[in-house]
Design a protein around this motif. Structure first.
Motif, PDB file in Angstrom:
ATOM      1  N   HIS A  96       0.842  -1.198   0.000  1.00 15.88           N
ATOM      2  CA  HIS A  96       0.000   0.000   0.000  1.00 15.88           C
ATOM      3  C   HIS A  96       0.874   1.244   0.000  1.00 15.88           C
ATOM      4  O   HIS A  96       1.652   1.450   0.929  1.00 15.88           O
ATOM      5  N   PRO A  97       0.785   2.086  -1.025  1.00 15.81           N
ATOM      6  CA  PRO A  97       1.657   3.272  -1.051  1.00 15.81           C
ATOM      7  C   PRO A  97       1.267   4.252   0.051  1.00 15.81           C
ATOM      8  O   PRO A  97       0.086   4.391   0.366  1.00 15.81           O
ATOM      9  N   LEU A  98       2.239   4.909   0.629  1.00 14.25           N
ATOM     10  CA  LEU A  98       1.935   5.920   1.648  1.00 14.25           C
ATOM     11  C   LEU A  98       1.777   7.278   0.955  1.00 14.25           C
ATOM     12  O   LEU A  98       2.553   8.212   1.156  1.00 14.25           O
ATOM     13  N   ASP A  99       0.744   7.326   0.102  1.00 13.74           N
ATOM     14  CA  ASP A  99       0.519   8.543  -0.677  1.00 13.74           C
ATOM     15  C   ASP A  99      -0.660   9.345  -0.115  1.00 13.74           C
ATOM     16  O   ASP A  99      -1.392  10.005  -0.858  1.00 13.74           O
ATOM     17  N   CYS A 100      -0.782   9.291   1.209  1.00 18.15           N
ATOM     18  CA  CYS A 100      -1.905   9.999   1.857  1.00 18.15           C
ATOM     19  C   CYS A 100      -2.017  11.477   1.453  1.00 18.15           C
ATOM     20  O   CYS A 100      -3.135  11.983   1.331  1.00 18.15           O
ATOM     21  N   PRO A 101      -0.906  12.211   1.239  1.00 20.65           N
ATOM     22  CA  PRO A 101      -1.072  13.627   0.887  1.00 20.65           C
ATOM     23  C   PRO A 101      -1.872  13.859  -0.392  1.00 20.65           C
ATOM     24  O   PRO A 101      -2.487  14.906  -0.554  1.00 20.65           O
ATOM     25  N   VAL A 102      -1.847  12.901  -1.310  1.00 17.08           N
ATOM     26  CA  VAL A 102      -2.583  13.131  -2.563  1.00 17.08           C
ATOM     27  C   VAL A 102      -3.782  12.193  -2.696  1.00 17.08           C
ATOM     28  O   VAL A 102      -4.442  12.180  -3.725  1.00 17.08           O
ATOM     29  N   CYS A 103      -4.047  11.419  -1.643  1.00 19.79           N
ATOM     30  CA  CYS A 103      -5.158  10.466  -1.719  1.00 19.79           C
ATOM     31  C   CYS A 103      -6.457  11.157  -1.302  1.00 19.79           C
ATOM     32  O   CYS A 103      -6.514  11.837  -0.276  1.00 19.79           O
ATOM     33  N   ASP A 104      -7.497  10.937  -2.090  1.00 21.87           N
ATOM     34  CA  ASP A 104      -8.808  11.541  -1.788  1.00 21.87           C
ATOM     35  C   ASP A 104      -9.322  11.150  -0.416  1.00 21.87           C
ATOM     36  O   ASP A 104     -10.112  11.854   0.186  1.00 21.87           O
ATOM     37  N   LYS A 105      -8.906   9.985   0.048  1.00 21.41           N
ATOM     38  CA  LYS A 105      -9.477   9.443   1.279  1.00 21.41           C
ATOM     39  C   LYS A 105      -8.797  10.007   2.528  1.00 21.41           C
ATOM     40  O   LYS A 105      -9.246   9.727   3.646  1.00 21.41           O
ATOM     41  N   GLY A 106      -7.707  10.743   2.331  1.00 19.36           N
ATOM     42  CA  GLY A 106      -6.969  11.291   3.467  1.00 19.36           C
ATOM     43  C   GLY A 106      -7.891  12.022   4.434  1.00 19.36           C
ATOM     44  O   GLY A 106      -8.692  12.856   4.029  1.00 19.36           O
ATOM     45  N   GLY A 107      -7.796  11.687   5.706  1.00 19.58           N
ATOM     46  CA  GLY A 107      -8.630  12.338   6.710  1.00 19.58           C
ATOM     47  C   GLY A 107      -9.881  11.552   7.045  1.00 19.58           C
ATOM     48  O   GLY A 107     -10.531  11.826   8.049  1.00 19.58           O
ATOM     49  N   GLU A 108     -10.232  10.583   6.207  1.00 23.24           N
ATOM     50  CA  GLU A 108     -11.386   9.733   6.531  1.00 23.24           C
ATOM     51  C   GLU A 108     -11.115   8.299   6.081  1.00 23.24           C
ATOM     52  O   GLU A 108     -11.998   7.598   5.619  1.00 23.24           O
ATOM     53  N   CYS A 109      -9.837   7.903   6.227  1.00 24.17           N
ATOM     54  CA  CYS A 109      -9.395   6.579   5.799  1.00 24.17           C
ATOM     55  C   CYS A 109      -9.207   5.703   7.042  1.00 24.17           C
ATOM     56  O   CYS A 109      -8.442   6.048   7.950  1.00 24.17           O
ATOM     57  N   THR A 110      -9.880   4.575   7.086  1.00 25.89           N
ATOM     58  CA  THR A 110      -9.784   3.697   8.256  1.00 25.89           C
ATOM     59  C   THR A 110      -8.361   3.158   8.405  1.00 25.89           C
ATOM     60  O   THR A 110      -7.836   3.045   9.515  1.00 25.89           O
ATOM     61  N   LEU A 111      -7.725   2.841   7.275  1.00 29.32           N
ATOM     62  CA  LEU A 111      -6.356   2.327   7.343  1.00 29.32           C
ATOM     63  C   LEU A 111      -5.414   3.390   7.909  1.00 29.32           C
ATOM     64  O   LEU A 111      -4.584   3.098   8.779  1.00 29.32           O
ATOM     65  N   GLN A 112      -5.576   4.612   7.429  1.00 33.33           N
ATOM     66  CA  GLN A 112      -4.729   5.710   7.921  1.00 33.33           C
ATOM     67  C   GLN A 112      -4.892   5.863   9.442  1.00 33.33           C
ATOM     68  O   GLN A 112      -3.906   5.987  10.179  1.00 33.33           O
TER      69      GLN A 112
END
Ligand code: FES
Length: 347
Positions: A96-112
């Motif tokens: 799983h790439p750690l691309d949270c800064p550009v991921c739409d799900k950032g801030g509401e991602c259960t995995l994050q």
């Protein structure tokens, strides 16, 4: 259904014997972390985040997929369970790439959220990079295979909640991915992306328009038909930038059709009619409300006088409120004098 009494983290609780340990824990107010579990689907049991210890059993077991038994004693938190859950997350992060800064799900991602909760600050395990095609996609839904954690929620939701089965898993091990097995059946309802706990399924319309924490979520009723589905308009700077749903809201319990989930761009469209148009010399021209209403009233009166009220038929709209529809049929029946009135939802 008879009841059983068990202990969860020292709390004695009595529940129906058809409950799972996870359900019993929720009743007792004890949180067990989950990732693949979703209340509207049968347990999937793919992530192992919900493992618990049951006294007398040597191996931890998945709380989401294990039924309660009378007299058992369950532990949901221990050093061993923390390590198992942490290791499960580390294995998920292998691909799983750690691309949270550009991921739409950032801030509401259960995995994050879980990675944060379990204090994982680096990817420890590595596997050969897979070249995967982004096979499953529609004009509205995008699939990011590298972000997919194979939780199977999307596939299960498409099959169990929507009874469609348009998508499935193909391939083995780290090479497996979600594919469209019946593209002709896909309705682009977005159920799959709604249940996705990561950014593996995202929608194309709201991309880059705003993060969840800077937009406001306004609960409202879908305007498309009479079902009354509840949805949240995601509003930023007075514009609707997306639609989300909540599992606990409304008869739809988080589900929508393609229109409710994606058909929101008309709200801010420049092409929306805001003034009446009257056709003059073959062309629509803007008019005032008094002029337009006088024209309609005059024409209806003329037709009724010349040909009788049944020469008039009226079609109402699901996009109006119940009150507006009630008034409209009342006007057609009581004022015009005909029962020729119908509604677009029956077309
Ligand atoms: Fe139970 Fe995933 S939540 S196995």
């Amino acid at each position: 259904m008879s009841n059983v009494t068990l202990t969860i983290d020292g709390i004695e609780i009595t529940v129906s014997k058809d409950k799972t340990i996870l359900e019993a824990a929720k009743t007792a107010g004890v949180r067990i972390p989950t990732l693949c579990f979703h209340e509207r689907m049968n347990p999937i049991g793919s992530c192992r985040m919900c493992v618990v210890e049951v006294e007398g059993f040597t191996q931890p077991m998945a709380a989401c997929d294990t039924r309660v038994q009378d007299g058992i004693s369950v532990t949901t938190n221990s050093g061993q369970l923390f390590r198992i859950r942490q290791d499960s997350l580390k294995l998920i992060l292998v691909n799983h790439p750690l691309d949270c800064p550009v991921c739409d799900k950032g801030g509401e991602c259960t995995l994050q959220d879980l990675v944060f909760e379990f204090g994982i600050d680096k990817v420890e395990y590595h596997a050969p990079k897979q070249d995967r095609l982004s096979e499953y996609a529609t004009s509205l839904i995008r699939y990011w295979p590298d972000r997919c954690i194979m939780c199977l929620r999307c596939v299960t939701a498409c099959r169990e909640i929507k009874a469609i089965g348009a998508i499935d898993i193909r391939g083995d091990g780290y090479g497996s991915q979600v594919v469209s097995v019946h593209p002709d059946k896909c309705e682009s309802c977005g159920e799959c992306l709604m249940v996705c706990p990561t950014g593996a399924l995202t929608e194309n319309l709201s991309r880059y328009k705003g993060r969840p924490w800077i937009s406001e979520r306004v609960m409202t009723t879908c305007t498309y038909c009479g079902c009354g589905c509840q949805l949240e308009l995601n509003v930023l700077n007075n514009s609707v930038i997306g639609v989300t749903t909540r599992d606990d809201a409304g008869v739809n319990r988080g589900s929508l059709c393609v229109k409710g989930r994606f058909g929101y761009e008309f709200i801010g469209s420049d092409e929306r009619l805001t003034k009446p148009l009257i056709r003059k010399n073959g062309k629509f021209q803007e008019a005032g409300w008094d002029e337009a209403l006088a024209l309609v009233a005059g024409q209806l009166s003329k037709i009724k006088k010349e040909s009788g009220p049944d020469a008039i038929a009226a079609l109402s709209s699901a996009r109006c409120t119940n009150e507006e529809n009630y008034l409209f049929q009342k006007f057609i029946r009581a004022v015009i004098g005909t029962n020729n009135v119908d509604h677009c939802a029956r077309l």
